[in-house]
Write a protein that holds these residues in place. Structure first.
Motif, PDB file in Angstrom:
ATOM      1  N   VAL A 276     -31.097  14.366  -1.440  1.00  0.00           N
ATOM      2  CA  VAL A 276     -32.538  14.599  -1.381  1.00  0.00           C
ATOM      3  C   VAL A 276     -33.220  14.148  -2.677  1.00  0.00           C
ATOM      4  O   VAL A 276     -34.250  13.466  -2.645  1.00  0.00           O
ATOM      5  CB  VAL A 276     -32.820  16.086  -1.107  1.00  0.00           C
ATOM      6  N   GLN A 313     -29.398  16.865  -5.649  1.00  0.00           N
ATOM      7  CA  GLN A 313     -29.676  17.847  -4.587  1.00  0.00           C
ATOM      8  C   GLN A 313     -29.285  17.216  -3.249  1.00  0.00           C
ATOM      9  O   GLN A 313     -29.808  16.172  -2.876  1.00  0.00           O
ATOM     10  CB  GLN A 313     -31.159  18.226  -4.580  1.00  0.00           C
ATOM     11  N   GLU A 315     -28.533  17.621   0.965  1.00  0.00           N
ATOM     12  CA  GLU A 315     -28.960  18.367   2.168  1.00  0.00           C
ATOM     13  C   GLU A 315     -28.032  18.031   3.330  1.00  0.00           C
ATOM     14  O   GLU A 315     -27.672  16.863   3.521  1.00  0.00           O
ATOM     15  CB  GLU A 315     -30.400  18.003   2.521  1.00  0.00           C
ATOM     16  N   ARG A 317     -28.369  18.419   7.315  1.00  0.00           N
ATOM     17  CA  ARG A 317     -29.326  18.693   8.399  1.00  0.00           C
ATOM     18  C   ARG A 317     -28.633  18.517   9.748  1.00  0.00           C
ATOM     19  O   ARG A 317     -28.027  17.474  10.003  1.00  0.00           O
ATOM     20  CB  ARG A 317     -30.507  17.746   8.277  1.00  0.00           C
ATOM     21  N   SER A 325     -31.388  22.868   8.095  1.00  0.00           N
ATOM     22  CA  SER A 325     -30.668  22.212   6.977  1.00  0.00           C
ATOM     23  C   SER A 325     -30.180  23.242   5.979  1.00  0.00           C
ATOM     24  O   SER A 325     -30.775  24.316   5.827  1.00  0.00           O
ATOM     25  CB  SER A 325     -31.569  21.192   6.279  1.00  0.00           C
ATOM     26  N   HIS A 327     -28.510  23.373   1.809  1.00  0.00           N
ATOM     27  CA  HIS A 327     -28.626  22.591   0.568  1.00  0.00           C
ATOM     28  C   HIS A 327     -27.619  23.073  -0.474  1.00  0.00           C
ATOM     29  O   HIS A 327     -27.234  24.246  -0.470  1.00  0.00           O
ATOM     30  CB  HIS A 327     -30.042  22.726  -0.008  1.00  0.00           C
TER      31      HIS A 327
END
Length: 829
Positions: A276, A313, A315, A317, A325, A327
């Protein structure tokens, strides 16, 4: 960004004194200070007096990075020259300290100044995007947390400490968690359940404020869409993955393998991975993640010196509707490797170096750095060759190249110096910098002759201007210091003694030396009879300042030439008369002499003795006597080397009353020179001859030899004498016996005479085996031995070689050469 400078734009001098043990001045100035702003009174802080900064050329030494400051030449103050942007100079590094080197001359010194650029709040917080779209299922339980990307601020310190606020909402709140002082994690927290039918879209504003004064802000709009239910989001087995990789890791290296799970069924169970965001922003392209496996790999090169820590970062999903999602964060610590070689800069170079420079003289100033850290950034320096230069460490990364040993340009005129730097990595990396150090010449070498003493032989009567020898002195210095001029040294013992003309004469009156070539010339013809040895000094002087000189002794030996003909000497006790003159020309010249002989005299009786001298020496002065007339078998003969005229047979009345003998005296030179003497011998009865001989002996003891006025006068005198003798025999018969005794005493007793007088000195000794003459300058002696002596002349050999001459053609032994000193004559006996 409306920053009001006003009085804030001023110089903050944090420290303007020397640091303990380091000799370092520290200043501080805010970024964005206007050009011309005074940073500090540098000259005053360095202890320089008024006017010294400009006179000693106080200046800043650049090291490759723009410093944006300069030294005012007149005042010696450190002022801002261009825009100072702390973020451009140092990025996120704090504090932002610029290391400057200040240089002054006469004497050459270097000072280290540390300039700290302080941060001002000139950068507002910045979000990655102006708007963020979020999709949240409506069945999301209260308390659900959704991560948000935080803002970044280019400033440092308090100006970069961010705080976040969310616009008022009954459904959402903002949760901020700090991982450290400057990194914060943002989460959007659901406070109340959502109802898509009531409000499908929520619009919120996220505001970031920094800690500056005044504070600057940045905003991002959050657009939240409410979706229908997918009530389980994927979950990672770790919320934070911490990884370490060396900066030398190759492209494609595995960074981490992530693992997430989703308890839903069907499409809601399937999910994909994606990166991300990243910190620092913009480095997301260095990594790639496999959407299915969750493997993160490198797609570029890591650089510890640029970014030592990366934060991603990630994710996960799912594919449900609405998608959910989960994280996690990945923290990658980059480990330093020794991938940067040291760098060496020459900040000042003072060449050429005079060869008389003192030990410790600073030749160059050097700066050394290494971008690595720890042991990889520790640098050791050395200089090759190890002599005559060395390195002296001043401060960290600063060295002086100094003179360790005395220089000698004549041995080494230029040095190729290499400064080598090596870091402490494994394996170590090296760098070098070459310096060319020429050595300038000083006049430290005096001219030196190839020989301390030169021995030169020169024949007498040489032409004026003739070259006698060529001298050469070497001076290893260069240019004017090595240019040599020659001269004859006066007053240094050169010269000759008193000659025939009298008086001391300097060597410069005989010879001269060419100032440039060192050729030795004769100023006038040399005369062996005037000077035999000429000793003088030649001086070689260079053109240096002060000039240096060297001396050489020249011993000039004059070689005798046969330039003097034999000269006949007058009988002892009788001065020369006009009729007895002798010429020195090469042809015979008559000189008339007279002697008595008795009829019936036996063979071998000495009648007269011819005396001659030659001003030359050696073979050129060795004389021989020849009977020129009469030719054939006459009644008389001449001793070849003694000059004694004796009877060749018994004399008879048939030989007549008078005999005329022509005697030639020759030397042994080449070509031979000669003189001629004419001897008239009167013949008579024994008593008459005895009386004549007794009379001549009493008047002039020379074996009955006296000058004659002429042939006719001799004949008349002989006839008159015969008449008077007949009468006298009757009258003085009683005295006959006495006359015989007197005759015997005068004939056989040895006689010696010593003559002194002006003119060239002459030493003559004679015997029946020959005669030898030698010119003597200090005194003149004549030793004559009458009679048939048996002894020879005793002489001593000289210290220098005798001049060459033709070998004697006679059977008599060669006479030794006489020295040029006073010789005592041993009387012949």
């Amino acid at each position: 960004m409306g920053v009001c400078w006003g009085p804030v734009v001023r110089v903050l001098v944090l420290q303007a004194a020397w640091a303990l043990g380091g000799g370092q001045v520290r200043y501080s100035v805010p970024e964005e200070a206007k050009a011309g702003t005074v940073v500090g009174r540098l000259a005053q802080d360095l202890g320089l007096e008024a006017g010294e900064p400009e006179a000693r050329r106080l200046r800043l030494v650049a090291q490759g990075r723009r410093a944006s400051v300069e030294v005012s030449g007149a005042s010696g103050a450190l002022v801002v020259s261009s825009r100072l942007d702390r973020e451009e100079l140092c990025g996120k590094s704090a504090p932002c300290a610029l290391r400057l080197e200040m240089l002054v001359e006469r004497p050459l010194r270097v000072f280290h100044v540390e300039l700290e650029v302080t941060d001002i709040n000139d950068n507002a917080p910045l979000f990655p995007a102006a708007r963020k779209n979020l999709s949240l299922p409506e069945n999301s339980p209260a308390g659900s947390r959704f991560p948000l990307e935080g803002a970044s601020d280019a400033d440092v310190g308090a100006n970069a400490q961010l705080s976040y606020t969310l616009s008022p909402s009954e459904h959402f709140t903002l949760d901020v968690k700090s991982s450290d002082e400057y990194r914060k994690s943002l989460f959007l927290v659901l406070a109340q359940p959502l109802d898509r039918e009531t409000m499908p879209v929520h619009r919120l504003v996220l505001t970031a404020s920094d800690g500056g004064r005044p504070s600057l802000t940045g905003t991002m709009e959050l657009v939240i869409s409410v979706l229908d239910a997918n009530d389980n989001a994927p979950q990672f087995n770790q919320s934070v993955y911490k990884v370490q990789l060396p900066e030398s890791a190759a492209e494609g290296t595995l960074v981490a393998r992530l693992n997430a799970t989703d308890p839903d069924e069907g499409l809601s169970k399937e999910f994909s991975y994606s990166i991300v965001s990243s910190v620092p922003a913009g480095n997301k392209d260095l990594f790639t993640i496999d959407a299915k496996t969750g493997e993160i790999r490198l797609t570029g090169a890591l650089d510890f010196e640029e970014v030592p820590l990366h934060e991603l970062q990630v994710e996960a999903r799912d594919k449900g509707w609405p998608p959910l999602s989960g994280h996690c964060s990945v923290e990658l610590e980059v480990l330093d490797v020794n991938d940067n070689a040291p760098e060496v800069w020459v900040t000042s170079l003072s060449v050429p170096v005079p060869e008389d420079a003192a030990v410790g003289t600073v030749v160059a100033l050097l700066s050394v750095s290494d971008r690595d850290s720890g042991a990889n950034g520790r640098v050791r320096c050395a200089v090759r060759p190890a002599a005559p230069f060395g390195l002296v460490a001043r401060l960290a990364g600063s060295y002086s190249l100094v003179l360790r040993e005395a220089l000698d340009r004549e041995r080494v005129a230029e040095y190729e110096v290499e400064v080598r730097a090596e870091d402490g990595g494994a394996p170590p990396l090296r760098a070098s910098r070459g310096l060319r150090v020429p050595v300038s010449d000083v006049n430290d070498n005096a001219p030196a002759f190839a020989q301390a003493v030169y021995t030169v032989l020169a024949r007498e009567n040489n032409a004026a201007g003739a070259e006698l020898a060529r001298l050469w002195a070497r001076d290893p210095d260069e240019a004017g210091n090595g240019r040599v001029s020659y001269s004859v040294a006066e007053g240094g013992g050169g010269g000759v003694g008193a000659a025939a003309g009298g008086g001391w004469r300097p060597a410069s009156s005989y010879v001269s030396v060419d100032a440039e070539s060192g050729r030795l010339w004769a100023l006038q013809p040399l005369d062996y009879e005037e000077v035999q040895v000429l000793q003088f000094e030649v001086r070689a002087v260079d053109a240096g300042e002060p000039p240096l000189c060297g001396n050489a002794t020249v011993q000039l030996f004059v070689v005798d030439e046969n330039d003097n003909a034999p000269a006949l000497l007058a009988p002892a006790g009788v001065g020369p008369e006009p009729g007895a003159a002798v010429s020195a020309a090469s042809g015979p010249v008559s000189g008339a002499l007279w002697a008595w002989a008795a009829w019936g005299a036996p063979a071998g009786q000495v009648v007269a003795k011819i005396r001659a001298v030659d001003a030359d020496s050696g073979y050129n002065a060795w004389l021989r006597y020849e009977l020129w007339e009469p030719r054939g078998k006459g009644p008389f003969r001449v001793g070849l080397y003694s000059g004694e005229v004796s009877t060749a047979r018994a004399l008879e009345e048939a030989d007549g009353p008078r005999q005329r003998l022509v005697i030639v005296v020759r030397d042994h030179g080449e070509p031979a020179r000669s003189a001629t003497a004419t001897l008239s011998v009167s013949l008579g009865e024994a008593a008459e001859a005895a009386l004549a001989a007794a009379g001549s002996s009493s008047s002039s003891p020379g074996a009955g030899l006296r000058p004659a006025a002429g042939a006719e006068a001799g004949a008349a005198s002989s006839s008159s004498t015969n008449v008077w003798l007949v009468v006298a025999i009757c009258a003085v018969s009683s005295l006959f016996l006495l006359a015989v005794v007197l005759y015997g005493a005068s004939r056989w007793a040895p006689r010696a005479a010593v003559l002194s007088g002006p003119g060239p000195a002459t030493l003559v000794c004679a015997s029946e085996v020959g005669s030898w003459s030698y010119s003597q300058r200090q005194s003149r002696s004549l030793c004559v031995a009458d009679g048939a002596g048996k002894s020879d002349l005793m002489v001593f050999s000289p210290n220098f070689p005798a001049p060459p001459g033709p070998a004697a053609k006679e059977t008599q032994p060669e006479p030794p050469a006489l020295p040029d000193t006073v010789v005592d004559c041993i009387p012949c006996q």
